[in-house]
Design an enzyme around this catalytic site. Structure first.
Site: not given
Length: 385
Positions: A115, A217
Site C-alpha cells: 500500500c 501492474g
C-alpha cells in the site's frame, strides 16, 4: 496448464487484487461470476481464480470492530475465502491470523506490504515496511507460524523509491519464512500508479524464488495478461484498477488463460443489468438500501465509462438513493453497443509523490528502539478497519 498452486489450493492463474472500498463481497461476487463464465466458455471445470477481500487491519480484526467483521464476510458462493491483512506489529498480526484460522474464516491469507497511501506508510506500514528487514521478517514469520496450514502469501512493491529497493530481500525472507507465493507490483511507493509498471522486476523475482511469483501492474485486458506472462514467466497475474466498472474482464482473463478467444463486450442494456445485480448484492450485504446505493455511486461512474450517456444523466445517476431510482434512470438511456472507449487503462495514474515515512526511517534497515515503540503505537492508532 494455466493453473496456480498456492499451498493446498489450485486455481486458474488469475487473482483479483484487494482494493480498499472496492472489493467488498458484492463486487467480488460479480468478478467471480464473470470468471466462472470464462471458465465454462473455455471448458475448464476447476476454480476460476482467487478473489481477495479489501485490506483489513489486524488490530481492528482482533478487537472485532463491527465494520471490520463485515468486511471479512465472504462472497457466499466463493469456494476460496481470501482475506488480506495489514499490520505493523508481529504479535497482533499473528493473533489476527490465528483468529481467522481458529474461527474458520479464511482459506487463504495475504499480507499487504504494497500500500502506498500516506496514512499507512507514514506509520511504517504498507510499502514502507519491507525496508525494515527485522520487522518484515518478524511479521511474516508470525503469520506463517499461526496459519495452521492455511497458505500465507505476501504482496509488495519494488521499493520505496529508485534508491531504496526492497523487493528482492523481501522475496528471499518471505520464501525462507514459508509463504506459499508472492505478488509484486512493478512500481515503487513513490510512483504510486504513475508511469509504467516495470515488469522486468517481476521477471527478476521469478528467477530469484522457487515459490510462485504473481505479477501486478498495468493489466487492463487479456492481451496485457498474456504479455506479462510471456515477459516475466510469472505464475499468475493480479488485476486491480483494470476491473473497476468492468467485472466482466474476468471472463476474458480466465477464458484466455485456458485458450479461449471469447471476449465479453456487453451492450449498455447488459451493463445496466450488471449494475442492477451489483446493487441488489450490495443491499443484501449492507442490509441498508441507502448505504448500498451510496457505495454504488463510484461503481456506477466506472460502469458508464465510454458509453454515450450525457452529463446531466451521469450527475443524476451519481445521486441515486434507491434501487427503483437507479433502474428508472438507467432505463431512460438508449441501448448501445459496447464502446471501444470503455477499454484501456482505468483509475488515476497521477504523478510520482514524495514518500511519507516515519522520521529517520531510511537511516537503517533495522528498527531503532524509538521506532519500535512508535510502531506499537501505530498499530493501535490505525485500528478501525
Amino acid at each position: 496448464m494455466p493453473e496456480l498452486t498456492i499451498g493446498p489450493l489450485t486455481v486458474t492463474d488469475v487473482v483479483l487484487a484487494p482494493m480498499a472500498g472496492v472489493t467488498n463481497p458484492p463486487f467480488r461476487r460479480l468478478c467471480r461470476e464473470a470468471g466462472e463464465l470464462g471458465a465454462r466458455q473455455a471448458g475448464y471445470e476447476g476454480i476460476s481464480g482467487l478473489y481477495v477481500c479489501e485490506m483489513v487491519t489486524t488490530r481492528a480484526l482482533v478487537e472485532r470492530h463491527p465494520e471490520t467483521m463485515r468486511m471479512i464476510e465472504p462472497d457466499p458462493g466463493d469456494p476460496i475465502r481470501s482475506i488480506q491483512l495489514y499490520g505493523v506489529e508481529p504479535k497482533t498480526v499473528g493473533a489476527a491470523v490465528r483468529m481467522l484460522v481458529d474461527e474458520d474464516r479464511a482459506d487463504h491469507i495475504d499480507l499487504n506490504f504494497g500500500c502506498p497511501v500516506p496514512k499507512v506508510t507514514r506509520r511504517g506500514g504498507g510499502a514502507a515496511l519491507p525496508w525494515k528487514l527485522d520487522l518484515f521478517t518478524a511479521i511474516v514469520e508470525a503469520a506463517v507460524d499461526n496459519a495452521g496450514g492455511i497458505p500465507i502469501t505476501v504482496k509488495t512493491r519494488v521499493g520505496i523509491d529508485a534508491d531504496h529497493i526492497t523487493y528482492r530481500d523481501a522475496g528471499r525472507i518471505a520464501q525462507d519464512a514459508g509463504v506459499a507465493a508472492m505478488s509484486l507490483h512493478g512500481r515503487t511507493m513513490a510512483q504510486h500508479y504513475a508511469g509504467r509498471a516495470d515488469w522486468d522486476t517481476i521477471a527478476l523475482l521469478v528467477e530469484d524464488l522457487d515459490i510462485p511469483v504473481l505479477g501486478n501492474g498495468d493489466l487492463f485486458s487479456a492481451d496485457d495478461a498474456r504479455a506479462m506472462r510471456e515477459h516475466t514467466g510469472c505464475a499468475g497475474i493480479v488485476v486491480g484498477r483494470g476491473c473497476q466498472g468492468r467485472p466482466w474482464i474476468f471472463t476474458d482473463l480466465v477464458a484466455d488463460s485456458h485458450g479461449s478467444t471469447v471476449r465479453a463486450r456487453p451492450s449498455f442494456r447488459e451493463v445496466s443489468a450488471i449494475i442492477h445485480r451489483h446493487a441488489e448484492y450490495s443491499i443484501e450485504h449492507f442490509g441498508d438500501e441507502l448505504r448500498a446505493m451510496r457505495e454504488m455511486r463510484k461503481h456506477i461512474t466506472w460502469y458508464l465509462r465510454g458509453f454515450s450517456v450525457g452529463g446531466e444523466r451521469r450527475r443524476e445517476l451519481a445521486l441515486v438513493a434507491t434501487l427503483d431510482e437507479l433502474d428508472e434512470r438507467l432505463a431512460d438511456i438508449p441501448d448501445q453497443d459496447y464502446p471501444d472507449a470503455a477499454e484501456g487503462p482505468r483509475g488515476r495514474a497521477g504523478t510520482e509523490k514524495k514518500p511519507h515515512l516515519p522520521e529517520f526511517w531510511l537511516d537503517s534497515r533495522q528498527l531503532s528502539a524509538d521506532q519500535q515503540l512508535k510502531i506499537q503505537a501505530a498499530e493501535v492508532n490505525i485500528s478501525g478497519g
